[in-house]
Design a protein around this motif. Structure first.
Motif, mmCIF file in Angstrom:
data_model
loop_
_atom_site.group_PDB
_atom_site.id
_atom_site.type_symbol
_atom_site.label_atom_id
_atom_site.label_comp_id
_atom_site.label_asym_id
_atom_site.label_seq_id
_atom_site.Cartn_x
_atom_site.Cartn_y
_atom_site.Cartn_z
ATOM 1 N N VAL A 50 53.787 -79.044 16.950
ATOM 2 C CA VAL A 50 52.715 -80.009 17.209
ATOM 3 C C VAL A 50 53.313 -81.396 17.049
ATOM 4 C CG1 VAL A 50 50.487 -80.875 16.442
ATOM 5 C CG2 VAL A 50 50.933 -78.414 16.389
ATOM 6 N N SER A 51 53.292 -82.169 18.113
ATOM 7 C CA SER A 51 53.857 -83.513 18.091
ATOM 8 C C SER A 51 52.757 -84.544 18.328
ATOM 9 C CB SER A 51 54.911 -83.668 19.184
ATOM 10 O OG SER A 51 55.961 -82.761 18.967
ATOM 11 N N GLY A 52 52.888 -85.658 17.658
ATOM 12 C CA GLY A 52 51.981 -86.768 17.904
ATOM 13 C C GLY A 52 50.567 -86.551 17.414
ATOM 14 N N GLY A 53 50.405 -85.877 16.287
ATOM 15 C CA GLY A 53 49.072 -85.738 15.713
ATOM 16 C C GLY A 53 48.545 -87.093 15.269
ATOM 17 N N SER A 54 47.273 -87.166 15.008
ATOM 18 C CA SER A 54 46.671 -88.426 14.559
ATOM 19 C C SER A 54 47.283 -88.880 13.242
ATOM 20 C CB SER A 54 45.167 -88.255 14.374
ATOM 21 O OG SER A 54 44.565 -87.817 15.559
ATOM 22 N N TYR A 55 47.588 -87.927 12.385
ATOM 23 C CA TYR A 55 48.208 -88.187 11.096
ATOM 24 C C TYR A 55 48.812 -86.877 10.614
ATOM 25 C CZ TYR A 55 43.402 -86.789 10.077
ATOM 26 O OH TYR A 55 42.190 -86.148 10.079
ATOM 27 N N THR B 40 57.872 -77.152 8.801
ATOM 28 C CA THR B 40 58.424 -78.499 8.678
ATOM 29 C C THR B 40 57.355 -79.512 9.073
ATOM 30 O OG1 THR B 40 60.616 -77.677 9.268
ATOM 31 C CG2 THR B 40 60.270 -80.050 9.410
ATOM 32 N N ILE B 41 57.112 -80.460 8.176
ATOM 33 C CA ILE B 41 56.143 -81.526 8.422
ATOM 34 C C ILE B 41 56.904 -82.843 8.365
ATOM 35 C CG2 ILE B 41 54.004 -82.603 7.649
ATOM 36 C CD1 ILE B 41 53.502 -79.938 6.047
ATOM 37 N N ASP B 42 56.838 -83.615 9.445
ATOM 38 C CA ASP B 42 57.572 -84.877 9.520
ATOM 39 C C ASP B 42 56.711 -85.905 10.233
ATOM 40 O OD1 ASP B 42 59.689 -86.750 9.517
ATOM 41 O OD2 ASP B 42 60.267 -86.112 11.525
ATOM 42 N N MET B 43 56.325 -86.949 9.498
ATOM 43 C CA MET B 43 55.462 -87.985 10.062
ATOM 44 C C MET B 43 54.185 -87.338 10.609
ATOM 45 S SD MET B 43 57.041 -90.818 9.414
ATOM 46 C CE MET B 43 56.465 -92.086 10.494
ATOM 47 N N CYS B 44 53.945 -87.436 11.909
ATOM 48 C CA CYS B 44 52.746 -86.860 12.531
ATOM 49 C C CYS B 44 53.102 -85.640 13.376
ATOM 50 C CB CYS B 44 52.039 -87.910 13.382
ATOM 51 S SG CYS B 44 51.383 -89.258 12.393
ATOM 52 N N ASN B 45 54.130 -84.919 12.955
ATOM 53 C CA ASN B 45 54.602 -83.738 13.672
ATOM 54 C C ASN B 45 54.704 -82.568 12.707
ATOM 55 O OD1 ASN B 45 55.193 -85.441 15.988
ATOM 56 N ND2 ASN B 45 56.944 -86.152 14.809
ATOM 57 N N ALA B 46 54.542 -81.369 13.241
ATOM 58 C CA ALA B 46 54.700 -80.158 12.438
ATOM 59 C C ALA B 46 55.259 -79.061 13.333
ATOM 60 C CB ALA B 46 53.363 -79.729 11.839
ATOM 61 N N GLN B 47 56.159 -78.257 12.778
ATOM 62 C CA GLN B 47 56.663 -77.107 13.517
ATOM 63 C C GLN B 47 56.899 -75.960 12.552
ATOM 64 O OE1 GLN B 47 60.258 -78.887 15.179
ATOM 65 N NE2 GLN B 47 61.457 -77.474 13.964
ATOM 66 N N ILE B 48 56.918 -74.762 13.109
ATOM 67 C CA ILE B 48 57.122 -73.569 12.295
ATOM 68 C C ILE B 48 58.311 -72.822 12.871
ATOM 69 C CG2 ILE B 48 56.093 -71.483 11.353
ATOM 70 C CD1 ILE B 48 53.332 -72.822 11.814
ATOM 71 N N GLU B 49 59.398 -72.809 12.107
ATOM 72 C CA GLU B 49 60.621 -72.126 12.515
ATOM 73 C C GLU B 49 60.359 -70.625 12.613
ATOM 74 O OE1 GLU B 49 64.820 -71.382 10.363
ATOM 75 O OE2 GLU B 49 64.153 -73.477 10.391
ATOM 76 N N GLY B 50 60.930 -70.010 13.631
ATOM 77 C CA GLY B 50 60.714 -68.588 13.866
ATOM 78 C C GLY B 50 59.590 -68.345 14.853
ATOM 79 N N THR B 51 58.998 -69.441 15.345
ATOM 80 C CA THR B 51 57.950 -69.381 16.360
ATOM 81 C C THR B 51 58.227 -70.500 17.373
ATOM 82 O OG1 THR B 51 56.409 -71.006 15.412
ATOM 83 C CG2 THR B 51 56.283 -68.752 14.548
ATOM 84 N N THR B 52 57.395 -70.568 18.380
ATOM 85 C CA THR B 52 57.492 -71.675 19.338
ATOM 86 C C THR B 52 56.478 -72.769 19.019
ATOM 87 O OG1 THR B 52 55.950 -70.561 20.838
ATOM 88 C CG2 THR B 52 58.306 -70.147 21.183
ATOM 89 N N ILE B 53 55.884 -72.698 17.847
ATOM 90 C CA ILE B 53 54.824 -73.635 17.478
ATOM 91 C C ILE B 53 55.423 -74.977 17.065
ATOM 92 C CG2 ILE B 53 52.952 -74.102 15.842
ATOM 93 C CD1 ILE B 53 52.579 -70.989 15.803
#
Length: 111
Positions: A85-90, A70-83
């Protein structure tokens, strides 16, 4: 170094290329396409990064569940993991960081 990690995950052939005038450049060798400097790939181009996201989503966990990216604005996460990433530069930066984290996690899980 992270681009090399991604290239290996994607199954690309890697090698060094240089003109004898300084440090050799790590390159990705693409059949029929020649070579590409590794620093001009995954962290700088959606064209290179999105096939990695597609490959991750094509993988399955031990229960047969897909990893949903899932990619939303400056965030990305991967379902099925604990990964997550919030607040990336872009958007691409957050996606790239999540990809790198996933590959490291996946490689360690597979050992």
């Amino acid at each position: 170094e992270n681009n090399k990690l991604i290239a290996e995950f994607m199954g690309h052939k890697l090698g060094l290329d240089g003109d004898g005038m300084g440090e050799p450049q790590c390159r990705i060798f693409e059949k029929g396409l020649g070579t590409k400097r590794i620093q001009d790939t995954y962290d700088t181009s959606w064209k290179w990064l999105m096939p990695v996201v597609d490959k991750i989503e094509g993988l399955r966990d031990t229960n047969g569940n897909a990893y949903r990216f899932t990619i939303d604005m400056c965030n990305a996460q991967i379902e099925g993991t604990t990964i997550e990433v919030s607040g990336g530069s872009y958007k691409r930066d957050a996606t790239y960081k999540a990809v790198v984290e996933f590959i490291k996690w996946y490689n360690n899980k597979s050992k």
